[in-house]
Design a protein around this motif. Structure first.
Motif, PDB file in Angstrom:
ATOM      1  N   UNK A 250       0.864  -1.117  -0.056  1.00  0.00           N
ATOM      2  CA  UNK A 250       0.020  -0.003  -0.010  1.00  0.00           C
ATOM      3  C   UNK A 250       0.964   1.187  -0.059  1.00  0.00           C
ATOM      4  N   UNK A 251       0.365   2.295  -0.301  1.00  0.00           N
ATOM      5  CA  UNK A 251       0.800   3.589  -0.430  1.00  0.00           C
ATOM      6  C   UNK A 251       0.410   4.283   0.960  1.00  0.00           C
ATOM      7  N   UNK A 252       1.222   5.040   1.399  1.00  0.00           N
ATOM      8  CA  UNK A 252       1.005   5.840   2.482  1.00  0.00           C
ATOM      9  C   UNK A 252       1.524   7.323   2.524  1.00  0.00           C
ATOM     10  N   UNK A 253       0.534   8.097   3.274  1.00  0.00           N
ATOM     11  CA  UNK A 253       0.724   9.850   3.327  1.00  0.00           C
ATOM     12  C   UNK A 253       1.770  10.024   4.521  1.00  0.00           C
ATOM     13  N   UNK A 254       3.087  10.220   4.046  1.00  0.00           N
ATOM     14  CA  UNK A 254       4.095  10.415   5.088  1.00  0.00           C
ATOM     15  C   UNK A 254       3.712  11.535   5.948  1.00  0.00           C
ATOM     16  N   UNK A 255       2.938  12.580   5.444  1.00  0.00           N
ATOM     17  CA  UNK A 255       2.763  13.849   6.005  1.00  0.00           C
ATOM     18  C   UNK A 255       1.627  13.663   7.271  1.00  0.00           C
ATOM     19  N   UNK A 256       0.826  12.593   6.993  1.00  0.00           N
ATOM     20  CA  UNK A 256      -0.236  11.990   8.176  1.00  0.00           C
ATOM     21  C   UNK A 256       0.780  11.575   9.269  1.00  0.00           C
ATOM     22  N   UNK A 257       1.878  10.864   8.845  1.00  0.00           N
ATOM     23  CA  UNK A 257       2.653  10.228  10.156  1.00  0.00           C
ATOM     24  C   UNK A 257       3.312  11.329  10.828  1.00  0.00           C
TER      25      UNK A 257
END
Length: 329
Positions: A250-257
């Motif tokens: 899956x892809x993940x939004x690093x900004x959310x982390x």
């Protein structure tokens, strides 16, 4: 003795019951006459050659079992012949007997059915090691906290609900369909999301007033990753402990982390022996009293004789299981 051996890589159809050598206790181990062994999804992977046992473990599947100690090895002082036990195994549960290092043993309380006790060790150890390890929460931390558990009707999830609720957490869980959702509520979940009809992220936001949860335990995987991160509170921990229909990519939004959120992935079987010993010791000290009090109970979907191991794995692979499937020699 008889054991369910893997004749070649493949699906459940490659399993065969065969005669193998009777196990003998090494120093620091006991032999158990198995009353039941519980199935886990890792067994399906092992059958396909994707989840090999650790060195020294039997080559046939089975990560947890219950039974009676029939022999003890040199240096074993705290366990005795005739004792009712369940055990976290490196492998070998699909059999009539198994050798277990004493580090993997838990005593079965008088009020717990010995056969059903096979459904406890792997789930309890998986859940509690992840709550207190990467999850960063103690029993005291859980009191009054919202937590999210995916797959509440599964073997892991059904125990996770009971553990977390037993320590005072407010459990939100997901399940498929109203009947399964209702059973999760009976186990102690305060809020159950029918994922066939609801979006768990919306439900979590509603019940936490948009604050999110400090802990998510996920057995689904990629399909839920983005929403899991969304529902984490500041400094929240997402712990991925299984991959089911959601897959592994899956892809993940690093900004959310970057809102001080963390994602972890763990396996239990691959941990070194000293880590497993520490986990079982911690479970016995902190969680096992809830089992002794009857506040955590095994959840068993069905029992199959050892000769029907193929049918048992087929049933697990097909889905629709609530709790654990057991093999009974």
């Amino acid at each position: 003795m008889r054991a369910v051996v893997i004749t070649e890589r493949g699906g459940p159809e490659v399993l065969r019951v065969q005669e193998v050598a009777d196990p003998q206790p090494d120093p620091g181990t006991v032999v158990i006459d198995i009353a039941a062994a519980a199935l886990n999804r890792a067994d399906l992977l092992q059958t396909r050659g994707m989840h090999p046992p650790p060195p020294g473990a039997p080559p046939w599947p089975g990560l947890e079992a219950s039974g009676i100690i029939t022999a003890v090895g040199q240096g074993v002082a705290d366990w005795h012949v005739g004792q009712r036990v369940c055990a976290l195994l490196d492998g070998g549960g699909y059999a009539e007997q198994v050798v277990v290092p004493v580090r993997g043993l838990l005593p079965v309380p008088d009020g717990v059915d010995l056969v059903q006790a096979a459904a406890l060790p792997e789930g309890l150890c998986t859940v509690w090691s992840n709550v207190t390890g990467p999850g960063g929460m103690s029993a005291a931390d859980l009191q009054g906290q919202w937590v999210l558990v995916h797959g509440g009707s599964g073997g892991i999830g059904s125990l996770a609900i009971q553990i977390l609720a037993g320590f005072g957490a407010r459990v939100i869980t997901t399940a498929g369909g109203p009947q399964r959702a209702a059973r999760c509520g009976e186990l102690g979940a305060e809020v159950v999301v029918d994922h066939h009809a609801q979006d768990f992220a919306d439900v979590v936001r509603e019940h936490t007033e948009d604050r999110g949860v400090p802990l998510v335990l996920d057995v689904v995987g990629a399909e839920y990753l983005e929403r899991n991160v969304q529902v984490l509170a500041r400094h929240g921990q997402l712990v991925i402990i299984g991959l089911m229909a959601g897959g592994g990519t899956a892809q993940i939004d690093l900004a959310a982390l970057m809102r001080w959120k963390s994602v972890h992935g763990t396996l239990l079987r691959a941990r070194p022996p000293q880590e497993k010993e520490a986990i079982v010791t911690q479970v016995r000290r902190e969680v096992w009293p809830l089992v002794e009090q009857g506040r955590i109970r095994p959840v068993v979907h069905a029992k199959y004789p050892l000769d029907e191991a193929v049918q048992a794995q087929d049933a697990m692979a097909a889905g629709g299981v609530f709790g654990k499937i057991l093999l009974v020699p």
